[in-house]
Design a protein around this motif. Structure first.
Motif, mmCIF file in Angstrom:
data_model
loop_
_atom_site.group_PDB
_atom_site.id
_atom_site.type_symbol
_atom_site.label_atom_id
_atom_site.label_comp_id
_atom_site.label_asym_id
_atom_site.label_seq_id
_atom_site.Cartn_x
_atom_site.Cartn_y
_atom_site.Cartn_z
ATOM 1 N N ASP A 149 -40.961 111.010 -24.418
ATOM 2 C CA ASP A 149 -42.204 110.260 -24.579
ATOM 3 C C ASP A 149 -43.386 111.043 -24.011
ATOM 4 N N ASN A 150 -44.577 110.473 -24.135
ATOM 5 C CA ASN A 150 -45.802 111.151 -23.706
ATOM 6 C C ASN A 150 -45.923 111.252 -22.196
ATOM 7 N N ALA A 151 -45.132 110.473 -21.481
ATOM 8 C CA ALA A 151 -45.147 110.553 -20.024
ATOM 9 C C ALA A 151 -44.259 111.666 -19.508
ATOM 10 N N THR A 184 -50.275 108.655 -5.568
ATOM 11 C CA THR A 184 -49.100 109.491 -5.370
ATOM 12 C C THR A 184 -47.918 108.886 -6.111
ATOM 13 N N GLY A 185 -46.984 109.739 -6.478
ATOM 14 C CA GLY A 185 -45.795 109.324 -7.221
ATOM 15 C C GLY A 185 -45.241 110.544 -7.940
ATOM 16 N N THR A 186 -44.224 110.323 -8.767
ATOM 17 C CA THR A 186 -43.663 111.419 -9.558
ATOM 18 C C THR A 186 -44.556 111.665 -10.765
ATOM 19 N N VAL A 187 -45.181 112.817 -10.771
ATOM 20 C CA VAL A 187 -46.165 113.117 -11.813
ATOM 21 C C VAL A 187 -45.453 113.547 -13.091
ATOM 22 N N GLY A 188 -45.801 112.890 -14.178
ATOM 23 C CA GLY A 188 -45.270 113.258 -15.482
ATOM 24 C C GLY A 188 -46.285 114.064 -16.264
ATOM 25 N N SER A 189 -46.423 113.723 -17.539
ATOM 26 C CA SER A 189 -47.363 114.424 -18.411
ATOM 27 C C SER A 189 -48.507 113.502 -18.793
ATOM 28 N N ASN A 190 -49.632 114.128 -19.141
ATOM 29 C CA ASN A 190 -50.784 113.393 -19.694
ATOM 30 C C ASN A 190 -51.282 112.301 -18.768
ATOM 31 N N GLY A 191 -51.219 112.552 -17.449
ATOM 32 C CA GLY A 191 -51.743 111.594 -16.492
ATOM 33 C C GLY A 191 -50.818 110.434 -16.181
ATOM 34 N N TRP A 192 -49.607 110.480 -16.658
ATOM 35 C CA TRP A 192 -48.642 109.406 -16.414
ATOM 36 C C TRP A 192 -47.797 109.727 -15.183
ATOM 37 N N TYR A 193 -47.332 108.657 -14.540
ATOM 38 C CA TYR A 193 -46.351 108.768 -13.470
ATOM 39 C C TYR A 193 -45.022 108.226 -13.979
ATOM 40 N N THR A 194 -43.942 108.950 -13.706
ATOM 41 C CA THR A 194 -42.629 108.538 -14.183
ATOM 42 C C THR A 194 -41.826 107.829 -13.094
ATOM 43 N N SER A 195 -42.527 107.380 -12.070
ATOM 44 C CA SER A 195 -41.940 106.553 -11.018
ATOM 45 C C SER A 195 -43.005 105.561 -10.585
ATOM 46 N N THR A 202 -60.459 103.176 -11.428
ATOM 47 C CA THR A 202 -59.440 104.185 -11.685
ATOM 48 C C THR A 202 -58.260 103.506 -12.358
ATOM 49 N N SER A 203 -57.571 104.234 -13.199
ATOM 50 C CA SER A 203 -56.415 103.694 -13.911
ATOM 51 C C SER A 203 -55.158 104.425 -13.461
ATOM 52 N N VAL A 204 -54.104 103.665 -13.233
ATOM 53 C CA VAL A 204 -52.818 104.225 -12.847
ATOM 54 C C VAL A 204 -51.842 103.938 -13.984
ATOM 55 N N LYS A 205 -51.261 105.007 -14.548
ATOM 56 C CA LYS A 205 -50.368 104.878 -15.703
ATOM 57 C C LYS A 205 -48.936 105.160 -15.261
ATOM 58 N N VAL A 206 -48.088 104.141 -15.440
ATOM 59 C CA VAL A 206 -46.687 104.255 -15.010
ATOM 60 C C VAL A 206 -45.779 104.029 -16.213
ATOM 61 N N ASP A 207 -44.852 104.969 -16.438
ATOM 62 C CA ASP A 207 -43.842 104.837 -17.490
ATOM 63 C C ASP A 207 -42.561 105.441 -16.933
ATOM 64 N N THR A 208 -41.629 104.589 -16.589
ATOM 65 C CA THR A 208 -40.377 105.064 -15.991
ATOM 66 C C THR A 208 -39.203 105.006 -16.962
ATOM 67 N N VAL A 209 -39.416 104.525 -18.211
ATOM 68 C CA VAL A 209 -38.329 104.298 -19.167
ATOM 69 C C VAL A 209 -38.442 105.318 -20.302
ATOM 70 N N PRO A 210 -37.369 106.083 -20.577
ATOM 71 C CA PRO A 210 -37.419 107.050 -21.676
ATOM 72 C C PRO A 210 -37.367 106.333 -23.027
ATOM 73 N N PRO A 211 -37.701 107.043 -24.087
ATOM 74 C CA PRO A 211 -37.643 106.429 -25.418
ATOM 75 C C PRO A 211 -36.193 106.245 -25.884
ATOM 76 N N SER A 212 -36.058 105.536 -27.005
ATOM 77 C CA SER A 212 -34.741 105.301 -27.599
ATOM 78 C C SER A 212 -34.783 105.755 -29.056
ATOM 79 N N THR A 213 -33.758 106.495 -29.478
ATOM 80 C CA THR A 213 -33.711 107.030 -30.848
ATOM 81 C C THR A 213 -32.532 106.421 -31.602
ATOM 82 N N SER A 214 -32.803 105.925 -32.813
ATOM 83 C CA SER A 214 -31.757 105.315 -33.654
ATOM 84 C C SER A 214 -31.565 106.157 -34.907
ATOM 85 N N PRO A 215 -30.273 106.510 -35.244
ATOM 86 C CA PRO A 215 -30.025 107.284 -36.458
ATOM 87 C C PRO A 215 -29.653 106.374 -37.621
#
Length: 357
Positions: free
Chosen positions: A307-309, A163-174, A235-248
């Motif tokens: 990101d993919n999450a 359980t957690g905040t479900v993101g995309s592609n099987g990732w949790y964003t919390s 079973t694998s648990v994928k967690v990504d709580t940090v958004p990407p960073s874009t540099s111009p």
């Protein structure tokens, strides 16, 4: 091996068609031990006799006689033990009775059922001890019925739940929580029940919090009370709580005061340390490569990446100044004008410059 309790029924019926007169028949009893199998397994009937005369053990399965054995002292087999067994399915009934019974009593050590000095060790101590009709003593015929279920040879089944905040592609964003539940359905015999569950080779005691960024793999399995071990699962648990960073980055002919004097190329580079960059957007349009900006003056732009999450970066603002047209200078001449473009005296030259950007 487990033994289930015997369902014991004493059925009092008059013997018919036995050649015994009505007066005798009133004194004769037929105790019956009945067992209904709760599951598949084996039913075993055991009997012991020492001095029973002219009697008979009768075994029926689902109401049909399947075994009989005459008991007669002429055999000279006093103290003999008889055993009969059969495989049964759930719901099958097996009964055992003696053909001729006058009365019954529980077997007691040293009591009438052991009057011939032949002790019986083990089952069916809780069976029936009977007196037959041949004489007026206890002839020590005992019988008992026992059920042995088929063994539970099937391991339990463990299920993982995240359980957690479900993101995309099987990732949790919390941060996520992993919990395990196990059931034991048995087979082919009755379930023995779940005894313990292991998570990463340690005894599982309750839900586990997963906070590590990235992919964390867990292994788990359960063991039932009979010792059947479930093959390990993972079973694998994928967690990504940090958004990407874009540099111009901007490239072009740079003038003064932060102005560019020609077209400017905008290049965006996005990074994501965990699930990876899924997309970048500039000015509400998907970014697929460097963008050329030629609009004169000050232009405002926005960009962000996801990101993919499913984490999206907050929109970033960019202000760009471009002036690729030089200023316009307008001269003005004042003085006494003659002919042919000549002036007849001193003149005053005035210059006026303008720039649209």
């Amino acid at each position: 091996m487990r033994r289930l309790s015997i369902v014991l029924m004493s059925m009092i019926v008059a013997l018919a068609g036995s050649g015994i007169g009505p007066a005798q028949a009133n004194n004769l009893k037929r105790p019956i031990q009945l067992l209904v199998a709760p599951s598949g397994g084996t039913v075993t009937v055991r009997w012991f006799w020492s001095t029973a005369d002219n009697n008979q053990v009768i075994i029926r399965r689902n109401g049909v006689t399947v075994f009989t054995e005459a008991i007669n002292n002429a055999w000279g087999n006093r103290g003999s033990v008889g055993i009969w067994s059969t495989a049964v399915n759930a719901g099958d009934s097996v009964t055992v009775t003696a053909a001729v019974v006058a009365r019954t009593l529980p077997p007691t050590p040293g009591g009438l059922c052991n009057s011939n000095g032949v002790p019986f060790s083990g089952p069916p101590a809780e069976g029936l001890c009977i007196e037959d009709a041949a004489d007026n003593d206890y002839d020590d015929l005992r019988y008992g019925i026992y059920f042995t279920p088929l063994p539970d040879t099937t391991p339990p089944t463990t299920t993982a739940n995240v359980t957690g905040t479900v993101g995309s592609n099987g990732w949790y964003t919390s941060p996520a929580t992993l919990s395990l539940s196990a059931v034991d359905n048995g087979g082919p015999g009755p379930a023995s029940g779940v005894n313990r569950t292991y998570l990463n080779s340690a005894l599982y005691t309750g839900p586990v919090n997963v906070t590590a960024e990235g992919t964390t793999t867990f292994s788990f399995y359960s063991v039932d009370n009979r010792g059947n071990v479930e093959p390990a699962k993972s079973t694998s648990v994928k967690v990504d709580t940090v958004p990407p960073s874009t540099s111009p980055s901007l490239s072009g002919a740079l003038g003064s005061g932060g102005w560019y004097v020609g077209d400017v190329t905008l290049t965006l580079v996005a990074t994501d340390a965990t699930s990876g960059v899924a997309s970048t957007t500039v000015d509400s349009v998907p970014y697929s490569g460097p963008v050329t900006i030629s609009a004169q003056g000050v232009s405002n732009h926005s960009y962000f990446s996801a990101d993919n999450a499913g984490n999206a970066e907050p929109a970033q603002a960019l202000s760009l100044k471009i002036d690729s047209a030089p200023p316009l200078v307008t001269p003005t001449v004042a003085g006494p004008a003659g002919n042919g473009g000549w002036y007849l005296g001193p003149v005053t030259l005035s210059l006026t410059a303008s720039d649209a950007t």
